[in-house]
Motif scaffolding. Structure first.
Motif, short mmCIF file in Angstrom:
data_model
loop_
_atom_site.label_atom_id
_atom_site.label_comp_id
_atom_site.label_asym_id
_atom_site.label_seq_id
_atom_site.Cartn_x
_atom_site.Cartn_y
_atom_site.Cartn_z
N ILE A 1 0.86 -1.18 0.00
CA ILE A 1 0.00 0.00 0.00
C ILE A 1 0.90 1.23 0.00
O ILE A 1 2.10 1.15 0.31
CB ILE A 1 -0.94 -0.07 1.23
N ASP A 2 0.35 2.38 -0.37
CA ASP A 2 1.17 3.60 -0.46
C ASP A 2 1.96 3.87 0.83
O ASP A 2 3.10 4.31 0.77
CB ASP A 2 0.30 4.80 -0.78
N LEU A 3 1.35 3.63 1.97
CA LEU A 3 2.07 3.76 3.23
C LEU A 3 2.65 2.39 3.61
O LEU A 3 1.92 1.39 3.63
CB LEU A 3 1.14 4.22 4.35
N PRO A 4 3.94 2.30 3.92
CA PRO A 4 4.49 1.05 4.43
C PRO A 4 3.75 0.59 5.67
O PRO A 4 3.15 1.41 6.39
CB PRO A 4 5.95 1.41 4.73
N LEU A 5 3.80 -0.69 5.94
CA LEU A 5 3.10 -1.26 7.09
C LEU A 5 3.51 -0.57 8.39
O LEU A 5 2.66 -0.28 9.25
CB LEU A 5 3.37 -2.76 7.17
N VAL A 6 4.80 -0.31 8.56
CA VAL A 6 5.28 0.33 9.79
C VAL A 6 4.65 1.71 9.97
O VAL A 6 4.20 2.07 11.07
CB VAL A 6 6.82 0.43 9.77
N GLU A 7 4.59 2.49 8.91
CA GLU A 7 4.00 3.83 8.99
C GLU A 7 2.49 3.77 9.18
O GLU A 7 1.90 4.54 9.95
CB GLU A 7 4.33 4.63 7.74
N MET A 8 1.84 2.84 8.49
CA MET A 8 0.40 2.72 8.61
C MET A 8 -0.01 2.35 10.03
O MET A 8 -1.01 2.84 10.57
CB MET A 8 -0.14 1.70 7.61
N ALA A 9 0.78 1.46 10.64
CA ALA A 9 0.47 1.05 12.02
C ALA A 9 0.49 2.24 12.97
O ALA A 9 -0.29 2.29 13.93
CB ALA A 9 1.47 -0.02 12.47
N ARG A 24 -1.74 -1.06 14.93
CA ARG A 24 -1.06 -2.21 14.35
C ARG A 24 -2.03 -3.26 13.81
O ARG A 24 -1.86 -3.76 12.70
CB ARG A 24 -0.13 -2.85 15.40
N ALA A 25 -3.07 -3.61 14.58
CA ALA A 25 -3.98 -4.66 14.16
C ALA A 25 -4.69 -4.28 12.86
O ALA A 25 -4.81 -5.11 11.94
CB ALA A 25 -4.99 -4.95 15.25
N ALA A 26 -5.15 -3.03 12.76
CA ALA A 26 -5.84 -2.58 11.55
C ALA A 26 -4.90 -2.55 10.35
O ALA A 26 -5.26 -2.96 9.24
CB ALA A 26 -6.46 -1.20 11.78
N ALA A 27 -3.68 -2.06 10.56
CA ALA A 27 -2.71 -2.00 9.46
C ALA A 27 -2.36 -3.40 8.96
O ALA A 27 -2.27 -3.64 7.75
CB ALA A 27 -1.46 -1.27 9.91
N GLU A 28 -2.16 -4.33 9.89
CA GLU A 28 -1.84 -5.69 9.48
C GLU A 28 -3.00 -6.32 8.71
O GLU A 28 -2.79 -7.02 7.72
CB GLU A 28 -1.49 -6.54 10.70
N LEU A 76 13.74 -0.40 5.27
CA LEU A 76 13.28 -1.62 4.62
C LEU A 76 13.48 -2.83 5.53
O LEU A 76 12.64 -3.75 5.55
CB LEU A 76 13.99 -1.85 3.29
N ALA A 77 14.56 -2.85 6.28
CA ALA A 77 14.79 -3.94 7.23
C ALA A 77 13.70 -3.96 8.30
O ALA A 77 13.17 -5.02 8.67
CB ALA A 77 16.16 -3.80 7.87
N GLU A 78 13.31 -2.78 8.78
CA GLU A 78 12.23 -2.68 9.76
C GLU A 78 10.90 -3.11 9.15
O GLU A 78 10.10 -3.79 9.79
CB GLU A 78 12.14 -1.24 10.28
N GLU A 79 10.68 -2.72 7.90
CA GLU A 79 9.45 -3.09 7.22
C GLU A 79 9.37 -4.60 7.01
O GLU A 79 8.30 -5.21 7.20
CB GLU A 79 9.38 -2.37 5.87
N ALA A 80 10.49 -5.23 6.64
CA ALA A 80 10.51 -6.69 6.47
C ALA A 80 10.15 -7.39 7.76
O ALA A 80 9.37 -8.36 7.77
CB ALA A 80 11.89 -7.13 5.97
N GLU A 81 10.69 -6.91 8.86
CA GLU A 81 10.40 -7.52 10.16
C GLU A 81 8.92 -7.40 10.50
O GLU A 81 8.30 -8.36 10.99
CB GLU A 81 11.25 -6.83 11.23
N ALA A 82 8.32 -6.24 10.21
CA ALA A 82 6.90 -6.04 10.52
C ALA A 82 6.02 -6.95 9.66
O ALA A 82 5.02 -7.50 10.15
CB ALA A 82 6.53 -4.58 10.28
N ARG A 83 6.36 -7.11 8.40
CA ARG A 83 5.55 -7.97 7.53
C ARG A 83 5.67 -9.44 7.94
O ARG A 83 4.67 -10.16 7.99
CB ARG A 83 5.97 -7.79 6.07
N LEU A 84 6.87 -9.88 8.22
CA LEU A 84 7.05 -11.27 8.64
C LEU A 84 6.31 -11.55 9.94
O LEU A 84 5.78 -12.66 10.13
CB LEU A 84 8.54 -11.57 8.79
N THR A 134 -4.67 9.07 -0.22
CA THR A 134 -5.39 9.34 1.02
C THR A 134 -4.40 9.47 2.17
O THR A 134 -3.26 9.01 2.07
CB THR A 134 -6.41 8.23 1.32
N SER A 135 -4.84 10.04 3.27
CA SER A 135 -3.92 10.32 4.37
C SER A 135 -3.38 9.05 5.02
O SER A 135 -2.26 9.03 5.53
CB SER A 135 -4.61 11.19 5.42
N ASP A 136 -4.17 7.97 5.00
CA ASP A 136 -3.72 6.72 5.62
C ASP A 136 -3.38 5.64 4.61
O ASP A 136 -3.09 4.50 4.97
CB ASP A 136 -4.77 6.20 6.61
#
Length: 400
Positions: free
Chosen positions: A78-86, A91-95, A139-147, A344-346
């Motif tokens: 998504i336009d916002l990385p998972l870490v930023e969206m959370a 966190r639960a909604a972003a995931e 990107l390393a932080e983003e990979a950890e969040a996705r995994l 969009t903002s989110d």
């Protein structure tokens, strides 16, 4: 509003695949779908397949809005990385949003496979590339969040990126959950399938008034005829903001180029596509006929004339970036075009009802991944239109 410059590639490549009549009589249906781009086409196919009486109208020829200008990189990101969206929505909604987007690639593949004619759907590997150490750390932080939420992704260091993909950079995220397609042909095929299932499709017909005062909705058109319907889905994309008092989207201009067919892809191959963590970003992929398709260089939308006037310089800048990235690849630009999209903002789409229009629902797949949001909208709205609750509706609600 003109959503594209003249001669977007898919329209030039495919021509006018199908022509539909304007609405020249009063009509009635269970659901009226306003907008016959990729979102409206997907909705019409699903709703007609489950037995609803469907009418589709578009003020243009079908599929000639944003769909004809889409580059159709089908990614779950998504336009916002998972870490930023959370950080924005929890966190639960972003995931959950990311998992829905991840699953949408499979849904799109299943839909493409049901069609009688090939729409150019191809599975791809997706590389999200960083060009400096700070980006690599993100990107390393983003990979950890996705995994952590069971979304498979691989983190590549600079040596792996160069050895496997012949690309410079400090890091990249590699995903196997990505695809590409010809969005214009895909939408046309879906409309044809909808019509075969009983949907009535009308183009060059503009809805001028929504009368929502009764038990259903009466749509009045510029040709003097009307549609009486139980429910309406508005799938007019970025033009829908004009109907809404709530500010839901910021419009952007985007630019793209396509090369002539390449004689050789070496040292590249057409199994993967790439996009950058930079701002302004660059993305690129290879089409089924071995053309390089690249784009980016987004800027705030002012008006169609200003966007189109920027196209030559933007196209040259995109070409320059590709040559810097892949200096040994020989190619020339054959087509370039500009389009309008929104953010969009989110980072999430707007899907569902608003208090402003009773019996009406909106399917607004705003963002860089509008087609994957369209797949989510089809599942969500098919539930709501049948009176069934959908647990994910709150993610995409208006007024959030």
């Amino acid at each position: 509003m003109d959503l594209t410059s003249e001669h977007p590639f898919w329209l030039v490549k495919n021509g006018l695949l199908t022509s539909y009549p304007p609405l020249m009589q009063d009509e009635s249906c269970d659901v009226a779908v306003i907008g016959a781009g990729i979102t409206g086409a997907m909705l019409a196919e699903r709703l007609s397949r489950i037995g609803m009486s469907v009418a589709v109208v578009d003020r243009r020829d079908v599929c000639q809005g944003s769909t004809s200008a889409s580059t159709a990189l089908l990614q779950y990101e998504i336009d916002l990385p998972l870490v930023e969206m959370a950080k924005k929505i929890g966190r639960a909604a972003a995931e959950r949003a990311y998992r829905l987007s991840y699953a949408s690639i499979d849904s799109l593949e299943s839909l493409a496979q049901r069609l009688p004619v090939d729409c150019g759907f191809e599975r791809k590997l997706s590389l999200y590339r960083a060009s400096d150490p700070p980006q690599a750390r993100l990107l390393a932080e983003e990979a950890e969040a996705r995994l952590a939420c069971d979304i498979p992704v691989e983190f590549l260091g600079p040596d792996e990126l160069r050895e496997k993909y012949h690309l410079p950079g400090t890091a990249a995220l590699l995903s196997h959950q990505a695809a590409a397609c010809d969005p214009y042909r895909f939408a046309h095929l879906l409309l044809a399938e909808s019509q075969r299932q009983g949907a009535r499709i009308y183009d060059r017909t503009c809805v001028t008034r929504y009368d929502c005062s009764g038990q259903g909705v009466r749509l009045e058109t510029d040709r003097g005829f009307s549609i009486s319907t139980g429910q309406v889905v508005v799938a007019t994309g970025y033009e829908a903001q004009q109907m809404l008092s709530e500010k839901v989207v910021d419009l952007q201009s985007t630019y793209a180029i396509v090369s002539q067919p390449l004689r050789s892809l070496s040292p590249w191959n057409n199994r993967w596509m790439m996009w950058e963590a930079n701002d302004p970003y660059l993305y690129l992929r290879i089409t089924p006929d071995n053309r390089l398709l690249a784009g980016g260089e987004d800027d705030p939308f002012r008006n169609p004339a200003a966007r189109d006037a920027s196209l030559p310089a933007k196209a040259e800048r995109i070409a320059q970036k590709v040559r810097e990235l892949l200096p040994s690849l020989e190619w020339e630009t054959e087509f370039s075009w500009a389009g309008t999209f929104g953010k969009t903002s989110d980072g999430l789409a707007y899907i569902g009802p608003t208090d402003e229009y009773p019996h009406c629902y909106f399917a607004l797949g705003y963002g860089g991944n509008g087609i994957t949001f369209s797949a989510i909208a089809v599942d969500l709205l098919s539930d709501l239109l049948q009176g069934r609750p959908n647990a994910d509706a709150s993610l995409f609600r208006f007024g959030r």
